[in-house]
Design a protein around this motif. Structure first.
Motif: not given
Length: 476
Positions: A65-67, A148-154, A49-54, A79-89
């Motif tokens: 691109i996140a290394p 996952v591949v995570r990238m930004g914008i520019s 899953i490739v995700i681009s995020s601002p 205010g929410d410590t219970a929800d979150g994610s770990y992903v392998a790139y």
């Protein structure tokens, strides 16, 4: 293999129940549409899953691109410590993307990571995607892990964001990856006067433009959107959507706008694009090429419409960059440019982003023409906020020349109007900050004064601070 599905989704943290505490029911259509596109992704079980995020690392001239092997993140800041994610790139796909970017001379890669944790522009989509995978497993369907591949914008051009998407599809094809592309981004943040960002008439215009593109699948509108409109609308996701468009270059798709709403003053759109034929099989969807033709015609139109002041500014900077010498004043300039003295500012923009701005409050040279020649060079080569303009950039620059009227003192804020007047904030020790009028994103007197004071290193509460206003002749 290549891109098997692409979706455009918003990322309001309150849509996660542990953050929203019931407020998410105020955007139930968005929640329902989000769950639907997440189910479609999970049903396809993509490899990556490739995700681009601002909200990941963003640079003016570099697509990050996140290394590394992976990352985690939570909604603790909301205010929410219970929800979150770990992903392998997907490190192999990241490496291939970087290799292709180098080969294409596209400024993109894994350098300059500022914050390794997952940002909410990634966490919100992952919340729904992981929920959809959990539902599959609960129903007895085996699921394979995804990476996952995570990238930004520019601040790069629409075309370069589109090219980044093309590289995603090419890298996926070379590695045999089945990729789901997730373009994370809200629409306008200025849809309601009682919203957190206020209202701009351009907010609904931007949302309509974007939703029309989502519904029709005509991505050219995402590339040619007016930068001024986008700035005034306070949009968030456009460049993320441009990368997504490139990932579907020449690919026939079924386009669906599943929902659009903005009850909190921020536009939330959910759209899905499902390929209906092989990647690269539909030449009519070569939106990158269409944009290049449109852009060339647009720049030619802009140059043809330049008046004497703007043409002189352009000629001055181009001459200096290409020859290293000062431009002699051309023959045939209007008498007013040669006989009149006035301060002026020259502003440069590239891809809708400021590229340089230098000016003089009062005349410092023998004529307005000389003032423009000097300030154009300074804007391009000596603005300390930017590197010097290069010869390759010259065709892409858009010039504004603002000729300043005589400043006059004002006794109260009632005498100011950020659309009509520029302001000068002065301290008794000589510090001064100036802000031009009618700037995108500067809508109130308070904003205008705060920015002008900050530019001069002045606190408005200081003793003896003086405020002046001025009008400008704007040449665009």
């Amino acid at each position: 293999m290549s891109v098997v599905i692409a979706v455009a989704v918003p990322h309001p943290p309150l849509i996660v129940p542990g953050v929203g505490h019931g407020r998410e029911r105020g955007i139930q259509s968005t929640v329902d549409a989000y769950r639907e596109v997440a189910r479609r992704i999970a049903a396809l079980q993509p490899d990556t899953i490739v995700i681009s995020s601002p909200h990941t690392a963003m640079y003016l001239d570099y697509l990050h691109i996140a290394p590394g092997p992976g990352a985690r993140g939570t909604f603790t800041q909301f205010g929410d410590t219970a929800d979150g994610s770990y992903v392998a790139y997907d490190e192999e796909l990241v490496a291939e993307l970087c290799r292709l970017a180098r080969g294409e001379d596209l400024p993109a890669g894994t350098s300059g990571e500022r914050e390794p944790d997952l940002d909410w522009g990634v966490l919100v989509p992952l919340h729904f995607i992981q929920l959809a995978y959990d539902e599959l497993r609960a129903a007895g369907t085996e699921t394979a892990p995804y990476r996952v591949v995570r990238m930004g914008i520019s601040g790069l051009s629409p075309l370069q964001h589109y090219r980044m998407g093309q590289l995603v599809a090419r890298a996926a094809g070379r590695l045999g990856r089945r990729v789901a592309y997730v373009a994370s981004g809200d629409l306008s943040h200025k849809l309601a006067a009682d919203g957190p960002y206020g209202f701009s008439p351009d907010g609904p215009v931007f949302d309509r433009l974007t939703c029309d593109a989502f519904e029709s699948g005509d991505f050219l509108a995402l590339l040619t959107a007016d930068p001024g409109l986008c700035e005034r609308a306070a949009e968030c996701g456009l460049r993320s959507f441009q990368i997504m468009a490139g990932a579907l270059d020449r690919t026939p798709v079924e386009a669906e706008l599943l929902s659009h709403e903005g009850p909190f003053g921020v536009g939330y759109g959910v759209a899905c694009f499902s390929p209906t034929g092989p990647a690269g099989s539909d030449p009519d969807r070569a939106f990158g090429e269409k944009y290049e033709a449109w852009h060339a015609a647009d720049m030619e139109r802009r140059r043809a419409g330049e008046d004497d002041l703007v043409s002189l500014a352009r000629a001055s900077l181009e001459h200096r960059v290409r020859t290293g010498s000062r431009l002699p004043l051309p023959d045939g300039l209007p008498t007013d440019l040669l006989s009149r003295r006035a301060g002026c500012f020259v502003s440069l923009t590239k891809n809708g982003q400021l590229r340089g701005c230098i000016g003089t409050i009062a005349p410092t040279r023998s004529s307005l023409a000389e003032e423009i020649v000097a300030n154009a060079v300074s804007a391009g080569l000596h603005d300390p906020r930017f590197p010097p303009v290069t010869a390759d950039e010259l065709p892409e620059l858009v010039y504004d020349v603002d000729v300043l009227g005589e400043p006059e003192p004002v006794d109260s804020r009632e005498g100011l109007d950020p659309r009509r007047y520029g302001v000068i904030v002065s301290a008794p020790d000589g510090r001064r900050g100036l802000l031009l009028p009618d700037l995108d994103g500067v809508d109130t007197v308070d904003e205008q004064l705060r920015i002008a004071a900050r530019k001069g290193g002045i606190a408005l509460s200081e003793e003896g601070v003086a405020i002046e206003r001025f009008v400008v002749e704007r040449h665009r």
